[in-house]
Design an enzyme around this catalytic site. Structure first.
Site, PDB file in Angstrom:
ATOM      1  N   MET A  75       2.154  -2.881  14.364  1.00  0.00           N
ATOM      2  CA  MET A  75       2.519  -3.197  15.746  1.00  0.00           C
ATOM      3  C   MET A  75       1.900  -2.166  16.686  1.00  0.00           C
ATOM      4  SD  MET A  75       6.299  -4.806  15.616  1.00  0.00           S
ATOM      5  CE  MET A  75       7.205  -3.322  15.350  1.00  0.00           C
ATOM      6  N   LEU A  78      -0.406   3.676  16.302  1.00  0.00           N
ATOM      7  CA  LEU A  78      -0.730   4.072  14.927  1.00  0.00           C
ATOM      8  C   LEU A  78      -0.630   5.585  14.741  1.00  0.00           C
ATOM      9  CD1 LEU A  78      -3.805   1.749  14.263  1.00  0.00           C
ATOM     10  CD2 LEU A  78      -1.372   1.261  14.006  1.00  0.00           C
ATOM     11  N   HIS A  82       0.167   4.916   9.122  1.00  0.00           N
ATOM     12  CA  HIS A  82      -0.701   3.721   9.148  1.00  0.00           C
ATOM     13  C   HIS A  82      -2.067   4.059   8.574  1.00  0.00           C
ATOM     14  CE1 HIS A  82       2.042   2.779  12.677  1.00  0.00           C
ATOM     15  NE2 HIS A  82       2.166   1.689  11.945  1.00  0.00           N
ATOM     16  N   GLN A 106      10.608 -10.303  16.467  1.00  0.00           N
ATOM     17  CA  GLN A 106      11.398  -9.490  15.532  1.00  0.00           C
ATOM     18  C   GLN A 106      12.274  -8.462  16.237  1.00  0.00           C
ATOM     19  OE1 GLN A 106       7.631  -7.925  13.694  1.00  0.00           O
ATOM     20  NE2 GLN A 106       8.852  -6.087  13.390  1.00  0.00           N
ATOM     21  N   LYS A 194       8.172   3.048   4.030  1.00  0.00           N
ATOM     22  CA  LYS A 194       9.196   3.542   4.954  1.00  0.00           C
ATOM     23  C   LYS A 194      10.136   2.387   5.311  1.00  0.00           C
ATOM     24  CE  LYS A 194       9.173   4.263   9.477  1.00  0.00           C
ATOM     25  NZ  LYS A 194      10.466   3.668   9.782  1.00  0.00           N
TER      26      LYS A 194
HETATM   27  O1  PAF Z   1       6.226  -2.947   9.935  1.00  0.00           O
HETATM   28  C1  PAF Z   1       5.796  -3.352  11.040  1.00  0.00           C
HETATM   29  O2  PAF Z   1       5.159  -2.627  11.788  1.00  0.00           O
HETATM   30  C2  PAF Z   1       6.073  -4.786  11.454  1.00  0.00           C
HETATM   31  O3  PAF Z   1       7.328  -5.205  11.056  1.00  0.00           O
HETATM   32  C3  PAF Z   1       4.984  -5.770  10.933  1.00  0.00           C
HETATM   33  C4  PAF Z   1       4.988  -5.861   9.422  1.00  0.00           C
HETATM   34  C5  PAF Z   1       3.636  -5.337  11.435  1.00  0.00           C
HETATM   35  C6  PAF Z   1       5.258  -7.160  11.473  1.00  0.00           C
HETATM   36  O4  PAF Z   1       5.240  -7.176  12.871  1.00  0.00           O
END
Ligand code: PAF
Length: 328
Positions: A75, A78, A82, A106, A194
């Site tokens: 998302m 970073l 990441h 979400q 995590k």
């Molecule tokens: O873990 C995340 O950053 C988010 O839940 C994901 C997997 C990118 C989905 O939006």
């Protein structure tokens, strides 16, 4: 006496000359290849794509060339956590796609969505350094031209812990992750441990929908203090960040307690010790089976036992997630 080259001498001369040219051409090719690789390494520019059509056409060509594809869904905002996923994908695949999409479906709490850090330019610089191939950063309309009405349900993995405290969260995660899987058709998809529960839910979705790909869980990357790296850490003050380090410290200590305390005693002591730190408040702590995420009552009940915690930290407050493996 004059020297007049014979017809034979002429032929020899041209034969040597063409050998020389071939040799020069060969070395020039090696030099050109070296320069191209060097330029790629020094100035590697990740390709930014914002539409599904362009992503599909780019990946179609890669697949036709027999290349393997790794997907790292993110998302944005970073950090080194990441970067570790991206580097692993780059090492294991020919092409690495990193999606950068702040998925609204979400977030059950819209203020949480509003304050989520957005850092696209810095994200792309990090992806350049890691050697990612494509940064897929679509708009919300591109991903959801119509509201996504699909419902996913994988109890208990998606109904306990984060599922219970953030209703609809995992439904949104499944909506976006399933779309990303359909758009990229990756060979492998990389997720950070995590978000331990998220991986369990995504595994269930992959089995349910029959996606043919490998889920690659990657270890948590921690700050020097032990705090699990998270995009949300940037929302903490330096003092709050130091306070937050007590979460992992306590979890790590709790591994020593399991020899003499029962599961419920370890649970209660972890909660008490974290709550005793000013600025921290445990929202939940569950000691569960690492696959089903069902609570365990004793240390013998499973070979895979994990403690999962969410703690409120600081004045805003910021929700921080972490976990510790007791067995497995
Ligand atoms: O873990 C995340 O950053 C988010 O839940 C994901 C997997 C990118 C989905 O939006």
């Amino acid at each position: 006496m004059t020297f007049a080259p014979s017809k034979g001498d002429n032929c020899m001369f041209f034969a040597h000359f063409s050998d020389l040219l071939a040799l020069l051409f060969h070395y020039f090719n090696i030099y050109a290849l070296f320069c191209t690789r060097l330029t790629e390494r020094l100035f590697r520019i990740v390709k930014q794509i914002s539409t599904i059509a362009e992503l599909r056409s780019e990946l179609k060509q890669c697949r036709e060339q027999g290349k393997t594809i790794g997907l790292v869904p993110t998302m944005g905002a970073l950090h080194e956590g990441h970067a570790s996923l991206v580097r692993r994908s780059v090492a294991e695949n020919d092409v690495t796609v990193v999606s950068i999409f702040l998925n609204p479906t979400q977030f059950n709490d819209k203020t949480d969505l509003a304050k989520y850090p957005r850092t696209l330019e810095a994200d792309c610089r990090l992806l350049d350094e890691c050697g990612a191939t494509i940064a897929f950063a679509p708009s919300v309309d591109e991903i959801y031209p119509e509201p996504d009405t699909r419902q996913f349900s994988y109890p208990p993995t998606d109904s306990v812990m984060e599922g219970a405290f953030r209703p609809g969260h995992f439904n949104g995660v499944c909506q976006i992750v399933s779309k990303l899987f359909m758009m990229t058709e990756p060979d492998r998809a990389y997720f950070g441990e995590k978000d331990f529960q998220q991986i369990a839910v995504i595994r269930r979705m992959v089995d349910d929908l029959g996606f043919r790909l490998q889920i690659v869980p990657c270890p948590v990357v921690r700050e020097e203090s032990g705090l699990a790296m998270s995009s949300r850490n940037t929302l903490l003050t330096p003092e709050e960040r130091a306070t937050a380090a007590n979460i992992y410290r306590t979890l790590r200590d709790s591994r020593q307690w399991m020899n003499r305390l029962t599961v419920s005693e370890v649970h209660d002591r972890v909660v008490a010790e974290i709550n005793a730190v000013e600025g921290l408040e445990v929202q939940y702590y569950r000691i569960v089976d690492g696959r089903s995420l069902a609570d365990v009552g004793s240390w013998d009940e499973s070979e895979d036992i994990v403690g999962c915690i969410t703690v409120y930290c600081g004045s805003q407050p910021i929700r921080l997630i972490d976990h510790i493996r007791y067995k497995g």
